[in-house]
Design an enzyme around this catalytic site. Structure first.
Site, PDB file in Angstrom:
ATOM      1  N   CYS A 100       0.846  -1.194   0.000  1.00  0.00           N
ATOM      2  CA  CYS A 100       0.000   0.000   0.000  1.00  0.00           C
ATOM      3  C   CYS A 100       0.880   1.242   0.000  1.00  0.00           C
ATOM      4  O   CYS A 100       1.936   1.283   0.634  1.00  0.00           O
ATOM      5  CB  CYS A 100      -0.966  -0.006   1.177  1.00  0.00           C
ATOM      6  SG  CYS A 100      -0.307   0.616   2.720  1.00  0.00           S
ATOM      7  N   GLU A 101       0.425   2.226  -0.734  1.00  0.00           N
ATOM      8  CA  GLU A 101       1.236   3.433  -0.873  1.00  0.00           C
ATOM      9  C   GLU A 101       1.143   4.329   0.362  1.00  0.00           C
ATOM     10  O   GLU A 101       1.896   5.287   0.484  1.00  0.00           O
ATOM     11  CB  GLU A 101       0.831   4.215  -2.129  1.00  0.00           C
ATOM     12  CG  GLU A 101      -0.565   4.799  -2.097  1.00  0.00           C
ATOM     13  CD  GLU A 101      -0.919   5.504  -3.410  1.00  0.00           C
ATOM     14  OE1 GLU A 101      -0.334   5.142  -4.448  1.00  0.00           O
ATOM     15  OE2 GLU A 101      -1.781   6.398  -3.373  1.00  0.00           O
ATOM     16  N   HIS A 102       0.224   4.016   1.264  1.00  0.00           N
ATOM     17  CA  HIS A 102       0.097   4.857   2.458  1.00  0.00           C
ATOM     18  C   HIS A 102       1.064   4.449   3.558  1.00  0.00           C
ATOM     19  O   HIS A 102       1.527   5.284   4.322  1.00  0.00           O
ATOM     20  CB  HIS A 102      -1.345   4.789   2.997  1.00  0.00           C
ATOM     21  CG  HIS A 102      -2.357   5.210   1.989  1.00  0.00           C
ATOM     22  ND1 HIS A 102      -3.475   4.456   1.683  1.00  0.00           N
ATOM     23  CD2 HIS A 102      -2.404   6.298   1.182  1.00  0.00           C
ATOM     24  CE1 HIS A 102      -4.167   5.076   0.745  1.00  0.00           C
ATOM     25  NE2 HIS A 102      -3.542   6.189   0.423  1.00  0.00           N
ATOM     26  N   HIS A 103       1.311   3.135   3.687  1.00  0.00           N
ATOM     27  CA  HIS A 103       2.159   2.656   4.784  1.00  0.00           C
ATOM     28  C   HIS A 103       3.331   1.806   4.318  1.00  0.00           C
ATOM     29  O   HIS A 103       4.131   1.376   5.130  1.00  0.00           O
ATOM     30  CB  HIS A 103       1.307   1.826   5.769  1.00  0.00           C
ATOM     31  CG  HIS A 103       0.101   2.549   6.280  1.00  0.00           C
ATOM     32  ND1 HIS A 103      -1.152   2.425   5.705  1.00  0.00           N
ATOM     33  CD2 HIS A 103      -0.034   3.436   7.298  1.00  0.00           C
ATOM     34  CE1 HIS A 103      -2.009   3.198   6.347  1.00  0.00           C
ATOM     35  NE2 HIS A 103      -1.364   3.821   7.313  1.00  0.00           N
ATOM     36  N   GLN A 142      -5.591  -0.396  -3.691  1.00  0.00           N
ATOM     37  CA  GLN A 142      -6.323  -1.472  -4.358  1.00  0.00           C
ATOM     38  C   GLN A 142      -7.208  -0.919  -5.475  1.00  0.00           C
ATOM     39  O   GLN A 142      -7.376  -1.541  -6.521  1.00  0.00           O
ATOM     40  CB  GLN A 142      -7.148  -2.251  -3.326  1.00  0.00           C
ATOM     41  CG  GLN A 142      -7.820  -3.473  -3.929  1.00  0.00           C
ATOM     42  CD  GLN A 142      -8.529  -4.313  -2.888  1.00  0.00           C
ATOM     43  OE1 GLN A 142      -8.109  -4.368  -1.731  1.00  0.00           O
ATOM     44  NE2 GLN A 142      -9.604  -4.969  -3.275  1.00  0.00           N
ATOM     45  N   HIS A 170      -5.379  -6.330   3.734  1.00  0.00           N
ATOM     46  CA  HIS A 170      -4.373  -5.276   3.887  1.00  0.00           C
ATOM     47  C   HIS A 170      -3.724  -5.377   5.253  1.00  0.00           C
ATOM     48  O   HIS A 170      -4.396  -5.272   6.283  1.00  0.00           O
ATOM     49  CB  HIS A 170      -5.031  -3.895   3.730  1.00  0.00           C
ATOM     50  CG  HIS A 170      -5.506  -3.625   2.328  1.00  0.00           C
ATOM     51  ND1 HIS A 170      -4.908  -2.695   1.517  1.00  0.00           N
ATOM     52  CD2 HIS A 170      -6.488  -4.197   1.598  1.00  0.00           C
ATOM     53  CE1 HIS A 170      -5.519  -2.686   0.333  1.00  0.00           C
ATOM     54  NE2 HIS A 170      -6.486  -3.586   0.364  1.00  0.00           N
ATOM     55  N   CYS A 172      -1.992  -3.258   6.638  1.00  0.00           N
ATOM     56  CA  CYS A 172      -2.103  -2.005   7.409  1.00  0.00           C
ATOM     57  C   CYS A 172      -3.415  -1.966   8.177  1.00  0.00           C
ATOM     58  O   CYS A 172      -3.558  -1.184   9.112  1.00  0.00           O
ATOM     59  CB  CYS A 172      -1.918  -0.776   6.524  1.00  0.00           C
ATOM     60  SG  CYS A 172      -3.055  -0.646   5.150  1.00  0.00           S
TER      61      CYS A 172
HETATM   62 ZN   LIG Z   1      -1.933   1.117   4.177  1.00  0.00          ZN
END
Ligand SMILES: [Zn+2]
Length: 212
Positions: A100-103, A142, A170, A172
């Site tokens: 995931c690009e956030h975490h 996603q 996920h 995260c």
């Molecule tokens: Zn994430």
């Protein structure tokens, strides 16, 4: 929803060797890992961690190999010899893992891809699995992953319709924050006859579940 998908597709797609700030050297990347090791509270100079920066940087090359890959290469070889076959082609349960690009933590699951071939032809079935990896082996959401797979198939095969569903867990969500183990996120995107005809969506979903 269309607006969301449109904005996802319009996001600049990183091209190989076009990192805006220039690609760091391997030594710089390993030094950055040592900083993160200290951030965890551990000591990068203890024996067990000495080779870790080297291993992490090597693993990143595999995790993010999609930046060096191109959907055009994967889908360029089209097989036209289908002897008049023009019904649905569906490949289900294509396993993938992404980050995931956030975490920058993994999410993984299965992708299901269906399309109705046009006179442009069909591709070898393994190509669809490789196509998933072109986009999965990047930093992703996603939603964007789903939209990018559909967009590449539409662009290169010009099918009468394309349907993609991704089911993923996920890390995260399960390892941090709300800590919900086993929660599954499902995304779908339909184009052409799949978008226009609800009966085609039902057929897609029915085929996905048949024999299970
Ligand atoms: Zn994430």
């Amino acid at each position: 929803m269309d607006a969301v998908v449109k904005s996802l597709l319009e996001r600049p797609q990183p091209q190989p060797n076009s990192a805006p700030l220039g690609r760091p050297s391997r030594e710089e990347a390993e030094a950055a890992v040592r900083v993160l090791l200290r951030w965890t509270g551990d000591d990068p100079s203890r024996e067990g961690l000495l080779d870790t920066p080297k291993r992490v940087v090597k693993a990143f090359e595999e995790f993010f190999s999609g930046y060096q890959a191109d959907a055009t290469d994967v889908l360029s070889r089209v097989f036209e010899e289908v002897h008049g076959y023009d019904d649905i082609v569906l490949v289900r349960d294509i396993p993938f893992s992404s980050h995931c690009e956030h975490h920058m933590v993994p999410f993984f699951g299965n992708a299901h891809i269906a399309y109705y071939p046009s006179e442009e032809g069909v591709v070898g079935l393994s190509k669809l699995a490789r196509l998933v990896d072109v986009f999965a082996k990047r930093l992703q959401t996603q939603e964007a992953l789903t939209a990018q797979i559909v967009s590449a198939i539409d662009q290169h095969l010009r099918p009468r319709g394309c349907a993609v569903m991704i089911e993923a867990e996920h890390m995260c969500m399960s390892m941090r924050g709300v800590r919900k183990h086993g929660a599954e996120t499902i995304t779908t995107q339909f184009t052409g006859v799949f978008r226009d005809d609800p009966a085609e969506q039902v057929r897609f979903l029915t085929l996905l579940r048949s024999g299970k």
